[in-house]
Design an enzyme around this catalytic site. Sequence first.
Site, PDB file in Angstrom:
ATOM      1  NE  ARG A 233      11.951 -67.261 -53.632  1.00 25.04           N
ATOM      2  CZ  ARG A 233      11.942 -68.573 -53.441  1.00 25.04           C
ATOM      3  NH1 ARG A 233      11.071 -69.323 -54.118  1.00 25.04           N
ATOM      4  NH2 ARG A 233      12.772 -69.146 -52.603  1.00 25.04           N
ATOM      5  CG  ASP A 257       3.072 -72.511 -55.886  1.00 21.67           C
ATOM      6  OD1 ASP A 257       2.016 -72.731 -55.260  1.00 21.67           O
ATOM      7  OD2 ASP A 257       4.204 -72.811 -55.444  1.00 21.67           O
ATOM      8  CD  GLU A 262       4.981 -65.780 -51.878  1.00 25.46           C
ATOM      9  OE1 GLU A 262       5.518 -66.645 -51.184  1.00 25.46           O
ATOM     10  OE2 GLU A 262       4.737 -65.926 -53.084  1.00 25.46           O
ATOM     11  CG  HIS A 294       5.698 -70.173 -52.054  1.00 29.54           C
ATOM     12  ND1 HIS A 294       6.349 -68.976 -52.016  1.00 29.54           N
ATOM     13  CD2 HIS A 294       6.637 -71.083 -52.400  1.00 29.54           C
ATOM     14  CE1 HIS A 294       7.631 -69.141 -52.315  1.00 29.54           C
ATOM     15  NE2 HIS A 294       7.823 -70.426 -52.551  1.00 29.54           N
TER      16      HIS A 294
END
Length: 331
Positions: A233, A257, A262, A294
Site C-alpha cells: 500500500r 507498484d 494513487e 498497482h
Amino acid sequence: MEILAFGVQTDEKPLLEHAFHGHHDLRCVDVFLTEDTAPIAAGYEVISTSVNADLGPRVLQTLAAGGTRMIAQRSTGFNNIDLAVAERLGLTISRVSYYSPYAVAEFAWTLAMAVNRRVVRASTRTRDFDFRLDGLMGRDMHGRTAGVLGTGKIGEAFARIAHGFGMRLLGWDVAENPECMQLGMRYVSKDQLLAESDLVTLHVPLMPETRHLIDEAALKAMKDDAILVNSSRGGLIDTAALVTELRAGRFTGVGLDVYEAEAGLFFLDKSLSAVEDDTLARLVTFPNVLVTSHQAYYTVDAVGQIVDATVKNVLDYKAGRRSENVLVPRS
C-alpha cells in the site's frame, strides 16, 4: 437481482461476467466509485467495488439512501472503507481475504530485479539502437541480505524466492512465521533490518499504526545503495521524504507498484492531462525509480480467485451466510 460492479478493468470484465453467469445479472462500469459516481448505484441492492473506491461516510450514505445493502470489495485491503459508518447504516461489507500470494511476491521481485539490472533504461536504449552498457551495471542478489517487512503469505512467498537466490533473510512482523524461520530467516527490530538489508520489501497492511512505516528516519537508516520495493500500500512510505533522499543520490533503486495518493490516478489514462501531483511527477523522473500502476495482483490466477470469492460473498449475503470475508455482517 442485478449487481453493479464499479472500476472493472477490461481484462477483468469477462472473468466477472463468466463467474456471475447463472447466479445474478451483472452490470460492469469502468468508472470508480467516488462521491460523484455513487448516484449511479441507486436501485442496486448489491454493488462490487475495486481497491481504490471511495467508501467514506458521504459515499456510504449516498449508497444506503439509494437502496444499496451490500458492498463486495474485490480486494484484500479495506483501509478505504469506513466500517463504523457502514455498520451504522446497516450495510453488509465483504472483501477477499485470500488470493494468490505468488502474484504479488513475484511482481515485487520483478520490480527489484528491474531496478537492480536497469532493465527499463536498457530497453529504452536498445529501441534507439544504443547498445552501450554504460550505467547498466547491477549486482548479484546471491549472498546479499533481503529484509522482509511483513511475513504473512505474501512475505513468505517473497522470502522463498529470496532463499532461492541464496540470500540472507531478515524479517520483521508482530508474529514470527515458522515457515520463514525454516528458510533461515532471523527476526530482528525494524531498525536493524533497515540498517543491514541490501533489499527491503514491504508486505504489511495499511493501518493507522503502519502509515508512513518508512518515514524520513527509516529511509535514513537504510544503506545508501539499498533497493526499496513496495507492492503493498502506498501509504506505507512517506513519499515526500523518499523524494528528498533520492535527490541526495541515495539508493540503488526503488520499485513502487503503489503510491499514497494513487486514487484518481492509477488505473486511469492521464497521458493527455497535466499531472497536478508534483510529488509523483518528481518521483518518476529519477532514473533509479520504477513506478507501476498497482498491478502486482493482476494475474489471471489471482484475479480469477478474487472474482470467485466475490461471487461467493454475494451468494453468502443472499443466503444469510457469514464467512471469513465478511467485515460488517448483515443486520
